[in-house]
Each structure stands twice: as C-alpha cells, then as structure tokens.
Design an enzyme around this catalytic site. Sequence first.
Site, short mmCIF file in Angstrom:
data_model
loop_
_atom_site.label_atom_id
_atom_site.label_comp_id
_atom_site.label_asym_id
_atom_site.label_seq_id
_atom_site.Cartn_x
_atom_site.Cartn_y
_atom_site.Cartn_z
N ALA F 229 -14.70 -4.17 -11.97
CA ALA F 229 -14.64 -2.89 -12.66
C ALA F 229 -16.01 -2.45 -13.15
CB ALA F 229 -13.67 -2.97 -13.84
N ALA F 256 -9.29 -5.96 -3.51
CA ALA F 256 -10.30 -4.94 -3.80
C ALA F 256 -11.67 -5.37 -3.27
CB ALA F 256 -10.36 -4.69 -5.30
N ASP F 258 -12.25 -7.24 -0.70
CA ASP F 258 -12.26 -7.10 0.76
C ASP F 258 -12.44 -5.64 1.16
OD1 ASP F 258 -11.71 -9.83 0.80
OD2 ASP F 258 -9.55 -9.51 0.86
#
Lengths: 316, 316, 316, 316, 316, 316
Positions: F229, F256, F258
């Site tokens: 994030a 995420a 990947d």
Amino acid sequence: MTGGLVTFGETMALFTPPTVGRLRHAGSLMLGIGGAESNVAIGVARLGLPAAWFGRVGADELGETVLTRIRGEGVDVDAAVRDSEVPTSLMIKERPQPGIARVTYYRQDGPGARLRPSDVDESVLRGAQILHLTGITPALSDSACETVRASVELARTLGVLVSLDVNYRAALWPAERATPVLRELVRHCDVLFAGDDEAELLGVTGAPEVQARRLAGLGPREVVIKLGARGAVGWVDGAPVAVDALPVEAIDAVGAGDAFVAGYLAELMSGEPVTERLATAAACGACAVSVPGDWEGFPHRDELSLLTSRHGTVIR
Amino acid sequence: MTGGLVTFGETMALFTPPTVGRLRHAGSLMLGIGGAESNVAIGVARLGLPAAWFGRVGADELGETVLTRIRGEGVDVDAAVRDSEVPTSLMIKERPQPGIARVTYYRQDGPGARLRPSDVDESVLRGAQILHLTGITPALSDSACETVRASVELARTLGVLVSLDVNYRAALWPAERATPVLRELVRHCDVLFAGDDEAELLGVTGAPEVQARRLAGLGPREVVIKLGARGAVGWVDGAPVAVDALPVEAIDAVGAGDAFVAGYLAELMSGEPVTERLATAAACGACAVSVPGDWEGFPHRDELSLLTSRHGTVIR
Amino acid sequence: MTGGLVTFGETMALFTPPTVGRLRHAGSLMLGIGGAESNVAIGVARLGLPAAWFGRVGADELGETVLTRIRGEGVDVDAAVRDSEVPTSLMIKERPQPGIARVTYYRQDGPGARLRPSDVDESVLRGAQILHLTGITPALSDSACETVRASVELARTLGVLVSLDVNYRAALWPAERATPVLRELVRHCDVLFAGDDEAELLGVTGAPEVQARRLAGLGPREVVIKLGARGAVGWVDGAPVAVDALPVEAIDAVGAGDAFVAGYLAELMSGEPVTERLATAAACGACAVSVPGDWEGFPHRDELSLLTSRHGTVIR
Amino acid sequence: MTGGLVTFGETMALFTPPTVGRLRHAGSLMLGIGGAESNVAIGVARLGLPAAWFGRVGADELGETVLTRIRGEGVDVDAAVRDSEVPTSLMIKERPQPGIARVTYYRQDGPGARLRPSDVDESVLRGAQILHLTGITPALSDSACETVRASVELARTLGVLVSLDVNYRAALWPAERATPVLRELVRHCDVLFAGDDEAELLGVTGAPEVQARRLAGLGPREVVIKLGARGAVGWVDGAPVAVDALPVEAIDAVGAGDAFVAGYLAELMSGEPVTERLATAAACGACAVSVPGDWEGFPHRDELSLLTSRHGTVIR
Amino acid sequence: MTGGLVTFGETMALFTPPTVGRLRHAGSLMLGIGGAESNVAIGVARLGLPAAWFGRVGADELGETVLTRIRGEGVDVDAAVRDSEVPTSLMIKERPQPGIARVTYYRQDGPGARLRPSDVDESVLRGAQILHLTGITPALSDSACETVRASVELARTLGVLVSLDVNYRAALWPAERATPVLRELVRHCDVLFAGDDEAELLGVTGAPEVQARRLAGLGPREVVIKLGARGAVGWVDGAPVAVDALPVEAIDAVGAGDAFVAGYLAELMSGEPVTERLATAAACGACAVSVPGDWEGFPHRDELSLLTSRHGTVIR
Amino acid sequence: MTGGLVTFGETMALFTPPTVGRLRHAGSLMLGIGGAESNVAIGVARLGLPAAWFGRVGADELGETVLTRIRGEGVDVDAAVRDSEVPTSLMIKERPQPGIARVTYYRQDGPGARLRPSDVDESVLRGAQILHLTGITPALSDSACETVRASVELARTLGVLVSLDVNYRAALWPAERATPVLRELVRHCDVLFAGDDEAELLGVTGAPEVQARRLAGLGPREVVIKLGARGAVGWVDGAPVAVDALPVEAIDAVGAGDAFVAGYLAELMSGEPVTERLATAAACGACAVSVPGDWEGFPHRDELSLLTSRHGTVIR
C-alpha cells in the site's frame, strides 16, 4: 493452422436453471456457453487434434466468457472478432418438465448475424484438413450466408475438405428459404451429416439408408444420417455403413449430435477407416448425453476406451 | 382503477452475478426483474396506494416472471399484454469493481418497442389520480413514443394528472433526437422529475434551484430536481423547496430515483403538503440504496417512521 | 368477486432442504409457501378463472412471503388478515430417503387457529361460483371450525356452491373428533373430494365406486374419490364416472390432490361436462407431481393440451 | 463431570438468509443453531475447559441438529432430553437493513417450556465448578422457572458456584413479571452478568460502576456490567474493575455477550485473577462479533494471544 | 471406555462436487469428512452403542472439521492427536459419469502415516468390547502398520475382541506387500470382514461360502464375505450363514461396507444372534447407499424397523 | 514464441470458502487456480502481450482445471507436462477473520517438485523477450531448483532477459537455505522484484531506496522494491524511481504483487519508459486487490485508462 479442423459460426452465452421446473420459480441460473460449431471444435480438440473456431462476439463480458471457455478447451480462437456494436448473443435453456428442454434465443441482429466474408481469415484455413460448417450460420443473415459460401469457395481453392452438418433450425428460417440454400451447400461439401427429417427437408425421401445414398448422389463423398438413440447409417465411399448407439441413459441430449460429428471428423483426420470413425462418433455421442451441459461431457481420447470397454460398440 | 397511480413501460428480467468481479468468472446469476415504471408502481403500492402497471412481455417464462413479481407486490397488471412474437427483454447488471455497476440490455426490437397506442386501456386510466411516465419509453421505438403521447392526451381528457421522470438513457437515443421529444412531454406534464444533467439536456441551465424554476416555466406545476446523495430541490406551486438526502451507506444505488418518485407521488395522492412529499421521497430513496436490488428495498409505510426516527429528515 | 372460486384456510411458509438426506446434514433450506386451499386457488387461476384466497398470516416477513407469492400467481388476497399477535406458521418438508417426504409443522396456536367468523368477508363471497373448503381448517381450532361453518351457511344463503376436500390430517385431530365434524360438512356441500381411506373415516365402506355413491347419498351432488396413481372414480349427478391417472414419474407427490381439485373445479365453473372435468383434473395432477414443489408445477391452460397430447387421457 | 461448567436452557435451530435484505426476497436460508446457554458452553469448551449443556429438544431432525452441533464443539450433551411431544424450537434471524438484526421465535410451548426439575441430573452437576444460568429460561414457563430454582438449590447444596446472565427478553415476559423472579435469582448467585439496562430492570440505578456495586450488595461476589462496544465495568471481591472493548468491526453482534461470559468464566475456573478474566472476556467478545454466526467465531485458547497481540487489551 | 467399540485410522476431509460431471466444470465443492474406521464408529454410535475413534489430524481447520463432525455424531474422539507437523489429509470424490465415483487422495506422508504405537491409549481400550481395524491403516506407513500390530497385541492382553475389515486399497500398496501383512492380521483377529476379491488376495479361493470357511480356518471365529448387492455369506461359530441385500436403489455406494460392519458389530456387542447381526448389517448397508455421503445415511436404531418393515430381510 | 514472456513454476488448484469465518463451518468451497508465475503470465496476456507458462500438473481433473483456466486466459500452455505419478497440488485459502488470509498447501512432493531441467523446452524460450522466475520454484525440490538454474543459463545463451520476483516462502525453506540460492539467482537476473523484507533476506539493509541501489550492485539492471500500500521504489538503469500505490480498498490482497510484476514487465516488453512501467504496475496492483481472487481482477489494457483516470497515478 497445420492439419486439423477449422469451423466458424455463432457461439452464445448459455443460461440454465439448476433444476427441472418453471424458470419463473428459479432463483438463479448457471452461466455456460454453447454453439454447434464450437462444440464440434471442442470435441475434436479433446480427441487430440488441432481445432480452430472463429466468429463474432460482443466486446463485453459475455463475449470474453465465450472466448475464454472455448480457448480454455484448447481451441484456437485467435481469428475471432470482438464486435463493439452489439452485445454477445445468449440463450436460456429450461427444463420445464423432466426430459423436456426449451431454448429461448437472444441473437436477433447479434454478432453472428454480422459475420461477413472478410471475417474468414485465409491464413487460418490454409493448411487445415477440414472446414466444418453448419446450416445454422447461413440462417442468421444474408451476410452470414454469404460468409459461408465464401468460405466454401476458399476451402475448395485451398484443397481443404468441407464438412456440413445440416442442423436445420425452423425458428431461424422457414423451409422454403432454407431448402435451396442448404441443397446448394450440400452440393459443394465432401462430408455431410443430417437427421432423417433434415434429409427430407433436402428433398430426399425413403428409409435412412436410402436417404444417405441419395444424398451422396448430390455430391458428398461421405454421408451420415444421425438417428439419435437409434444410432446412425451412412453411405461412404460408395458403400453403406451403420453403427448402433451405445445404451446409456440420456441426461442432457443437447450437443450429442455435435459430439458425434466431432468424433467422426477427428478419426477422419487421423486417417482411420469408416468403421472406426463411426465407432468413435457413437462413443462421443454417448458421453455427451450422460452428463449435463451441451459439450462439457465430450470425451478425451483416453476416456474412449474406458467407455467402449464398458459398453462395446456394435458396427454392423 | 379508482384513485391511485397508473404507469406503463418496459419491465425486463434482470440477471445479476452474486458478487463483485468479472461476470466471466461468475458461475451463476440471480434472476430478478426491473423497470423504472414498475419500480415506481411497486413503491407506491408498498406505501399503501393503488397502483397499476401495464406493458408488453413475451409469452414465455421470463414474461411470467415479470408479471408474477410485479403482481406479487400488489400492483395491478391485468392490462399487460403477452406478445408471442418476441421474447421478453432482459438485462444483465454486473459490478466489475466495488461501487461500479454496468448494465447490458437485450431489448432491441423487444416487447417494449412493440408498445402501441391501442395498448393503453382507457378503463385502467379512468378514475386514476396520476399517470406516471418516463423518458425511457419514447426512446424504445416510434410506436412506443406514439403510445406515450396518446396516453398523455387521454390522461388530460380524463382529468388525470401526468407525472414524468425524464430518465434520459443515452444508449437508447442520442440527445438530438431525445431533446425535442422530451421537451414536448415536459410541456404537457403536471409533475416533473429530472436530474440536473437532464435539466441541461432539456435546455435549462443554472444552479439546480434555478433549473427547477425555469422548467416550471415550461408548464409543470411541480418540478423536482433529484441530486442523489445531495438531496433534491424543486419549484412547486410557485415556490422553492428542498430536502436533504438521508445519510445512509449506498449498497446498490440503482432504483433510488424510482423510490424517490414513488414516495413523492404517493404523498401527493394522499394530499400531503410538499414538505411531507419530499420527506417521504428522501426516506424511500434511502431505503432503496441500503439493500441489494433495484426495488426490493423499497419501504412499506410502517417502515418509514422507523427510518426517519433513526435518521431524522431535514426539510430546509 | 364476479364468478370464480373463493377459498380460505392457513397457508404457511415452507422450508425444504435442496437434496434427499437427513435435514441435519443440510447446509441450507429453500423458502417457499404452501397450503391446501391456496394451492387450489393457484391451480384455478392458472387455468384462467378468477380465484380469491383469504386467511390469517403474521404481520411479519414470512406473512408477506405468503401473500406475495399467492398474489403473484394472480389470486386475489385482499381479504387476508395480517395478525400481529402471532408469527406466520411454517412447515419443514424433508426427504430423508428417496420417495419419502416428512413434514414438521409450526402452526400450533398460529394465525390459522385464530381464524374467526368475522374474517369471512361477505363482499368476497357474493357473486362467487364456488366456495372451496378443506377438512384441515376445522381442525385448527374451535374458532376456525366455527368460521368454516359460518362460511358454509353464508355460501348457501348467497347461492354459492360449496366444495369440500376432506383432507384428513391425523396429526391435527383424532378420528373421533374429526369424523362428526367432517360428516356434518359433507352433508352441506355440493361437491366432495375424498380419498378412499377418508371415505372410510366418514363411515362409508366398500370399493371406491361404492363409497362414492354412498357419500353422494349424504348430500353432495358430485363426489370424487381420489386414488392417486390409480386415478379417480366418482358419482356425479346420479351416475358413476372414472378417470385414469396419466403415466408420469412422480418427483414430488405433495400437492397433486390439490391440483386435481383445481382442475375439476375450474372446468365445473366453465360449464364443462364431467368427463372434461375429470380429464383436466387428471392432467393437473400429472403436471403437479412431475416437478418439485407443492404447487409450482400446476399447469396453465395452454399447457394442458401439450400434456394430454403426449399422454392421452383415458376416460372410462 | 469433574471440574468445568454446567449449563442448561433452550437451544434452537437458527435459520438465516445469506444476505442483507427482506426475507421475502431470499431464495434460501442457512441452517444453524443457537441458544445463550449453549453458546457459553461452546465458548468455555473452546477455551479448553470441560463444559456440559442439557435441555430439551424435539425428537426430530432439528433436535438432532442442535445436539450434533453442540456435541461437535466438545460440549457434553448426554443429559439432554429428546421430547417426542413437541417439535424442536426454531428462530429466524433476518438482517432487513445493514446493521439491523430481527429475530422471530417459534418456541411457544416448545421443548424449552417443558423443562422440569427432574431434568436436572444431579450426577452432571456433582463435581462441576460452575452452574451457569440465564434469565431466559425462567421466562419460558412455570416449570422451566421451577427447574432453574431447583438447580440453584442443588448447586448450592453441592458447593457449585452459580453464575447468572440476566439476559432479559421483553418478548417472553413483561418487566413486572420478570423483575421479582430475576431479583430472587440474583440474590442466590455468586457471579452476575447484566447490561446497564438490565441492572435498571433489577431496580438498580446510577452509572454502570455504581450499578455493579449496588448489585453486589444484593448477594453476588462478582458483578460485571456488560456495555457492548464500551467495554465492561464490575465490582468483584469488593473492588471496582473495568475493561475496554477491543476495537474491531462488528459484523454480527449477536452472541458477543455470551462469548464475554464464556471468557470470564473459563478464566475464573482456571483460577486466573479478575484482570485476566476481563481481558479474556473482552477478547472473546471481539472474536465473536468479527464473523457471522451467534457462536461460530468464538476463539480457541491459542487464538486469543494472536488477537490480543494485534489489538492489545486495556485493563484500567 | 466401558463396553463399546474402539477403532482408529485416518479420517480425511472430503470434497465432493455437487453434481455429476467433470470436476473441472464444477464451480464449487461440498466439504465433508470420511474414513472407513470413523464411518464404522459413527454407525455403531447411531445404533446406540458406545464408540471411540482416534487417529491423527493436522492442527488446522480441516483437522477440526474432522474432529467436530465425528464428535458431533456421539463418537468419543478424546484420544485423537492434533499433529502440527503436517496438514490434515483430504480426498476429492468425483462422479464424472452417473454411477462412477473416482477418489483422489492427498494423504501421502500425512497425519495417518505418522500414527505410532504410542498413540494407542491403553485407557481407551481397557474395558472396550471390540477393537475394530481395517487393512487401510497398515498400508499408510511402517509406523502405522506397527501401530496396528501393537494395538492387536494390547487388545488380546486386555481381552478385547479384534475385528478386521480387509479393505484392500491397491493404490496404497501392491498385493505382494499387502498380502503377508493382512494374512498375519487375519490370524490374530476374532471377526473378519472381506470381499470375495479380498479373500482371493488373502490366498483363499472358491465360492464365497467356501472362502468364508477357509478364512475361518486361519483363525477368526466369525468370517463374513461382503458381496454388495448380492448380500453376504459367512462362517460363524463353525456354521454357514447368509443374508440377502435389501432391494434399494444405490445413490452413493461408498460407505455401504462400513455401514454393514457397523450393523454387524453393534448387534454382536448387544449379544444378538448371528441372524440378527446379519439382518441389521444388511439394513444398515441399504440405508447407507440410499442417500448421498459416505456415512450421512447410516441409520439410527429406531429407523431400522421402519426400513425392514418396508423391505423385509431375508435370512436364508 | 516470438516476443513475449515465458515463465514456469507450480500452479495449483485453489479452494476458497465463500465467506469470512472458520473453514469448519463452511458448507462448500469454490474451485479456482493460482500460482505466482501463471498469475504473471495471465497479467501479461490481459495487457495484450504474448505469454507462455509451463510446469507440471497431475494427469487428473484438477490438472485439467489448471491448464484450462490458464489457457482460457490466452496464455500458451503447450509445453506443460501432465505427470501421472502424483496428483495436482492444491491449496486452501481461508479468511478466518476479516482481512486475514491463511493458506494451507498440499504440494509436498507434488508435480512442482518433480520439475526437471528437461522440462524446459528450448523452442518455447527461443525468441521470447523475457523469462520470468520466482523464488518459489527453487524451494520446491533440488530438481526444481536445478531447472531454474538451467533455464537461466539457457535464457542468457538465447539472449532472453531474466526477471526474478524473490517471493520468499518461509514455509517451503528456511532462510539459511534460501539466501544463498536466491542471491545466486539475483546475480544472474536482469530485472529484480523484491519486498523490503526480502531484500533484507538477501543481505541488503537500509531504507527501501537504498536497498534497491544495493541490490542493483549485485547485478540486475532494474530493481524494484514492492511496498504494498506504500507503493514501490526502485533503481533502474542507474537512477532512483518511485511510484505511489493507488488509493483503493483492498478486498483480496493475494496476487497484487504478481499483478504489479505483470504490469511492469508488459510495459518493459512494449518499450515503455520506466515511469510508464511503474504506473501500469501500480494500476494493475490496484485492480487486483479490488475484487476477490488471486488473478481474476487483473486488468485488460483498455481498462487501465479507466482506472487511472479515476484515480490518477503519482510518479514521483
């Protein structure tokens, strides 16, 4: 494509309620896909031969559903067209009573009707063994009909065999419009599949064995009359042939004819003799009807021997 | 019908995948129904007032689904027509990402487009208090548009108030075709609902409060500009009005505008003052967005007080 | 109501596990509704005749479920009462083994038991052709029993035919309590439906054909003994009648008797002769057992001809 | 039982629609179980201490569902009674709007109301550390109330601590009937749990801290006032105590109080000091509200440290 | 344990697609559990006799699933071990075609293979009537095999009868490895169950009746040859016995053998004569195959009479 | 393959319960697939570039599930091997509490561990632009590790860029075994992706920006440190780079990373500058976390602009 089968037509999203009964009482519908031509391509691919399908789908999620599932089965869909003008066609398959299937179509003016001769990619057809067509596509629109004709011409130029499954759909066009078109196609194909009622539509009467011979007289070298649970008879290379259906319980008969065609053509491409073609065709049909879904039950090659060893195949 | 609201238009079967994500990865879809006009009729019926809806559906299971569900909500559907020529229209509502809804329609040349002036049953309209129309119906076809016009004329003859929700759908017709038709309808209606963008489409600029006043200048005695989460403003009986939206979390915003209209019109028919009409309208909108479904969350009258006591309603 | 059938009783929410097996291993249950009287009303409405049902439900969501679904089928439920004192009754229908159904009821002191004579709305009954009753309602409570008696009296005053399906439920009352009440009702009805075991409960022995004649001796002009898969025999207008059951596979036999009654009464109201009444009754029963659900498989009129053309109907 | 907790009461089948929205629009409901007392027993067992529950269920599949699931969690149910006279009680838990739960009960005159003093098995109670009771059971019927009183007496004779969670249910009995009964029970218990509103019902006013002290004055050595998201305060062994709630998002608040009680009592039986009892209680409550279901989210002992390490526990 | 049956082995999580067809087309799988030994224990517990099962599961949610469900059925699992080194074993049971089941195992080096002699709790075995073993456990690993041997020795020391179901699994070990191990076990058991093919594996040829007598010659006092739909024959206490299978439709044949064993052993522990043992065994097998699931359809004692009264049991 | 990305590794069947909560209370699990390398290949294919994946699956239905779904996404799987010795590996992904995912693997000695250098098909690699590897594969077995090394060597010989995502999985191998292997791989790759904790595992400390520069010192020309994030920082072609994450709500964070890698590599193959690579990478990551599933939410190219226009992308 080197070797293998090429086919095209309209493949649709398929919504099916999970149980028998009125659709209005269903809370949900399952999402699948189906189309006579892609069914055949999937059947051929499962039997280990190269297969390519093309056609038009909408540029939307149902279109991606169609392409993803066909491609997932190992069928080449690279020549398919995403048409952003119209949504992907769909159909709803209900079973209001046990043993009764009712299909409603949402395909009017859909992507299939927008097929045009330029959609036929010569590079896909070049080197293929068979171009497989159905009598559904010419019923969709004038331009779709024109596409079928153009593809036949191209196939003949390229030395690709032409296979036709009559697949007459009364809801799409009346007999008087269909008959001349289909007869013209029959004249230019090498391998022909028809039901006995479809043979009559083509103007050929008599017992199925007689119909097969008469249809062969119109042009095709191989004619097979599909008779469902009664098996099939044919006239191939100037001689009569026949096969029994395998004695299985029919759970979902939709798609059985496509499985039969796939089995026959796969063995034809493999150079197998006609008895073997018919045996595999019957085995594929038996697998198809044994599980729910238009094509989901089609066999892989290694499953065929299991099935026939359980049931035996009767070539008369 | 004695008293109450009459409305007509196209209501469709509605397929919705159960979760957020790409439709292609969904295994099943839920079966519901929806249509702006029947949504309003259901909203009015839930608030305890008579409501009738009519329109065309196919003579098939999806058509029965539409009629069964609307009728189940207490709305009179006796004047609806089963049209055996075409299948019932349907729509697919996806949520590819949280907070994004995408609707695909299968309604081209469907039953809705086959609406015709003779479908308007004078006996249904006679004695009604309000005829409610949307800007969707005239977009469906020339004959549907003609039907709307004919119904307005009949309503005026019978002394029935005419309500219009602009509901502009760009996918159905371009602005240049829609604007003159909608402006003409605005001129002949008594109660008008529009978004601020729709007001602009009608050629009326300025802040929403100004738009309301200007639209009232075209004819309608009551004009309400719906502003979604920002509430609504209006120009009613020559004076400005406004209401805040209730502060609820929006789970499914589709249908909130129809709930708002239903709340407003139900109170209008009950003889409530405009502040009460707007308060109920806002409460209905809040209920609608709080649960999944286009209309399933619309409130019954006895639920309104619960909601407003929890949230309060701010009439400015 | 002008013409048509009026009926009343208790309709309940119905929970059914989705598959055969012990309920304790089920993860979920499906939500439906059912009640012998509303089943008949739905059957009549599907055959195109006016039908009204009333009764008591709780002022809760299951009560709304009951009313929504009955009304959705086109049955007038305007005279139904929402009783805020008790929750809506419910039942659980398990299939622990294939072919075995077990129903557990939660209706003790429920809304049905709170039916009272004042619930019978004279305006609903006035102008109706038939008042249909079952032997379930008088078993629910003294006041429900009184309501049945009062309704019969009112019907006779208004010139409305009285139909009674004996429907003896041993779990609700013992034979010694039921027999005198039911015999009294038989005496005052015009059309009587009973099983052969129920005929015995009423004190009438012999072969079914004999039972029918003897029951007619008690008062009713038309007596039909329902024999399930063995068809039905009767004594109508002083003569024996009989019909075979249609040879269909029974998926869910619950509700078949109600379908039979609906078919018979619908044709009676249409003025059809007794052979036609019985043919339609048998066809309705066949449809009902072919799909899951108590009433969901009941036929629409246009479906009857399809069915009987497939099977034929044998009137002896 | 040697050591551990014994409790009894009514546990019911629990039907829950899978999503937020009106029950009438739900197609299916999930099957679970729940009861305040068995929830506590499950919570104690998950924390690794012996627990036994007894009570009455119907001799039917829902009864087996109740027993199977409680026993599956490692709670001894050998003393439970299958009562063939009445069906197992059930409840329906709806969430009509996000954050609102509505429960409808079908337990009137059910197995729980048929509890009687002879159902209390002295051999189960002998050797137990704690008998846990709730204020629900005495509300079910006179004989259930008598059973509670008899069990308290027996517990005191056997030297078993008595724990009481007030759990006032207004739907089961009015305050004027409940207050004297509950006050009497409070006088004879050792550990008392109550909400601040329940403390008021018992006639004790003031801030929660004051209420706790005043309730301790009536008899119990340990009093805990549960304040939901605001944590809990108490008066234990003559001194004030308090704990904050853990800051988790509440998905399903039903059962959180039972989890709290289970955590407190498990640590009490383990000989932990009051700060530890409250910390575990708060952690259990936090786990319970974080996942759907009345008790399914209750923690195992090894999960507690994970949770508190993520959130910390504030003992003031 | 006082009286009753003790058994051990590997019980696994069981994933099953909801319908017939290729697993790859399934959207979801149902979660259950299964293991030959725990199936028998559940069967015995349902017939009202004490039963205990132990074995190793992973210290994870699937392990808790296994323990919760077995314990939920009233089987003591207190001696089971949670092994944190490896995840709980699982299996996937597909039905690719109607009537064909295919199971894939994920148990290599799993908890079952880690069973060791010290896992056998003498306190569980002491006082038991029967130790039941299967030929699956010795196939899992050397240490599991050693555990079986050690348990047999301990049982003989404690005077506990030893029961063995051969249960040969070719996928786990080849015949040449299995035969000597299984023959050795046969020599030390009192009650032996085998299929006719398994009897051959043990080196015993001839008709099933002959096989039974010959196997008894190796040591066991009671030998039963299970023949599926053809019933069972045996040699018990020096005399031939036989029972027919009940004529039920097989929905799911997996687990039928375990149900048979459970029925036989439960009656043996109850002191019933061999005819009663076989009658109950056959009834249990019939119940098991009639509903989906490996053990979910096993009967409670009070259900047996219902079944046999419907079908009768033929003891020859 | 001409142009495009080649990758290999182990892709598994993926079972996921439909809701948050303990797996043991789930009735069913959804069937999907996942694997870090195939996720990247799917991401690249969705962005319109050629991608091929290979690896080993079992010769069973789960293996076909894996191949069908990857191929369905347009990724070439022709070089994949069906290994009939072992079943396809699988994983179970639970969400016991909101925001917590727990994955259990069944892959020990599975097809992935049986990868061997001869599985690397030179014809697939020849002409590719990028060979993408993860640190998972070398952890599976010695022969899998050897396969990775051999593929790197072959890639360098063929002039194919080598990309590596460190993807350290502590459950598969301890740090002391992983570190030297991974450091060796880092030395031979051109593009490196790592988390900041993984950079530390590789022996590189400091702020992420510093780690990136230091890792580049080991060999790779492009190093990107993925920070979830918090976005990503890197050292590319001798200069620092950074990108913020898009502010979306994370529904399912698995996959995420990947998606990020796929976005970066797709733009690298398209010749886009590093700012564009990072912008697309961040957008892909945002799409991935917004819907359930490891890869199902990965964007198509035409969806990228929609997303970034909604959110903007901040390249610092």
